[in-house]
Enzyme design. Structure first.
Site, PDB file in Angstrom:
ATOM      1  N   GLU A  36       9.857  46.655  22.056  1.00 24.35           N
ATOM      2  CA  GLU A  36      10.077  47.435  23.223  1.00 24.35           C
ATOM      3  C   GLU A  36      11.666  47.149  23.780  1.00 24.35           C
ATOM      4  O   GLU A  36      12.487  48.187  23.791  1.00 24.35           O
ATOM      5  CB  GLU A  36       9.148  47.322  24.251  1.00 24.35           C
ATOM      6  CG  GLU A  36       9.593  48.001  25.499  1.00 24.35           C
ATOM      7  CD  GLU A  36       9.006  47.222  26.857  1.00 24.35           C
ATOM      8  OE1 GLU A  36       9.572  47.824  28.012  1.00 24.35           O
ATOM      9  OE2 GLU A  36       8.134  46.666  26.639  1.00 24.35           O
TER      10      GLU A  36
ATOM     11  N   GLU B 266       8.676  53.418  22.918  1.00 26.66           N
ATOM     12  CA  GLU B 266      10.055  52.262  22.717  1.00 26.66           C
ATOM     13  C   GLU B 266      10.020  51.019  21.480  1.00 26.66           C
ATOM     14  O   GLU B 266      10.814  51.062  20.770  1.00 26.66           O
ATOM     15  CB  GLU B 266      10.540  51.862  23.775  1.00 26.66           C
ATOM     16  CG  GLU B 266      11.201  52.768  25.016  1.00 26.66           C
ATOM     17  CD  GLU B 266      11.968  52.360  25.972  1.00 26.66           C
ATOM     18  OE1 GLU B 266      12.893  52.811  26.546  1.00 26.66           O
ATOM     19  OE2 GLU B 266      11.441  51.150  26.468  1.00 26.66           O
TER      20      GLU B 266
ATOM     21  N   ASP C 257      14.404  50.190  23.586  1.00 20.66           N
ATOM     22  CA  ASP C 257      14.853  50.722  24.568  1.00 20.66           C
ATOM     23  C   ASP C 257      16.256  51.017  24.143  1.00 20.66           C
ATOM     24  O   ASP C 257      17.096  51.889  24.658  1.00 20.66           O
ATOM     25  CB  ASP C 257      14.814  49.745  25.854  1.00 20.66           C
ATOM     26  CG  ASP C 257      15.570  50.111  26.989  1.00 20.66           C
ATOM     27  OD1 ASP C 257      15.201  51.308  27.472  1.00 20.66           O
ATOM     28  OD2 ASP C 257      16.469  49.433  27.297  1.00 20.66           O
TER      29      ASP C 257
END
Length: 258
Positions: free
Chosen positions: A63, A139, A67
């Site tokens: 993640e 993400e 991002d």
């Protein structure tokens, strides 16, 4: 990770949705692993871990990189699509398109809920439906795609799944709380009042329910942080008031909404 925790049929379906076949399927499996499942896999022990080790085995590292991948790809796309706009206009567009709410919408289109690896007790509590959990997983998948195949497959996925959202941005959006405040003030009404309806859930997946009132109507938002739930409540109320077009569904940065 135990393969049966995410059925092979789900992996096949998800790869078809992504338009990408992983050469390292363990990356995709890790991207689908919620922190609760990783903790359960460790026997549910309350291990003494440093802050740096918490969430080990979950999708949190993926993640983290996902991002940044999404942020870069969206900035690149916005520069191409709006060649005459400056940072003041591009910033709100970018913030909306990488927001938790838009990410959760993408997750729903993908049917991602059924593929998430979540601990049994968390599944019963409805964690798979939480916007912040779904956003994190999207993400993480982007991070996995980047690590497995580079930016090209991630870019193709983003431009396909976010196309409707970016096309809908005729003008740079406002954040929902600001839009709601401007709407009520423009009509001589009192400022909207936000209240906490409930706040529960485990520490790694809190659940806030926030309500906001204006002109005899009530909007409600549910999210993993108070700030994000307030934003969702404002969005809900704007839709009820027929003013939903004045704001993005949420411009709360996904990473800030935790």
């Amino acid at each position: 990770m135990e393969a049966e925790r995410v059925p092979a049929a789900e992996i096949t379906r998800l790869e078809a949705c992504l338009g990408y076949h992983f050469t390292r399927p363990d990356l995709l499996l890790r991207a689908l692993t919620h922190r609760s499942a990783a903790h359960e896999r460790n026997g549910g022990r309350r291990m003494r871990q440093s802050a740096a080790r918490r969430g080990a085995g979950s999708n949190e590292r993926l993640e983290f990189i996902g991002d940044r991948v999404l942020g870069l790809l969206m900035a690149e796309w916005l520069l191409e699509r709006f060649p005459d706009e400056q940072e003041g206009a591009l910033g709100p567009r970018h913030a909306h398109l990488v927001s938790r709410t838009v990410l959760a919408q993408v997750a729903h289109v993908m049917g991602l809920q059924s593929a998430l690896d979540v601990a049994e007790h968390e599944a019963r509590a409805g964690v798979r439906q939480m916007a912040n959990v779904l956003a994190d997983a999207v993400e993480a998948i982007l991070g996995a795609m980047y690590l497995d195949g580079g930016l090209d497959p991630a870019r193709a996925f983003v431009r396909r799944m976010w196309n409707e959202s970016i096309v809908a941005q005729a003008r740079p959006p406002k954040d929902p709380k600001t839009a709601l405040q401007e709407w009520v003030l423009g009509r001589g009404l009192p400022l909207p009042q936000y209240r906490v309806v409930s706040a529960d859930g485990p520490s790694h997946a809190p659940r806030f329910v926030i309500a906001v009132d204006a002109q005899g109507k009530t909007g409600q938002g549910i999210a993993g942080s108070k700030r994000a739930a307030e934003s969702d409540a404002a969005s809900d109320l704007l839709r009820q008031l027929g003013a939903g077009g004045q704001a993005a569904s949420s411009t709360d940065r996904k990473g800030q909404g935790k």
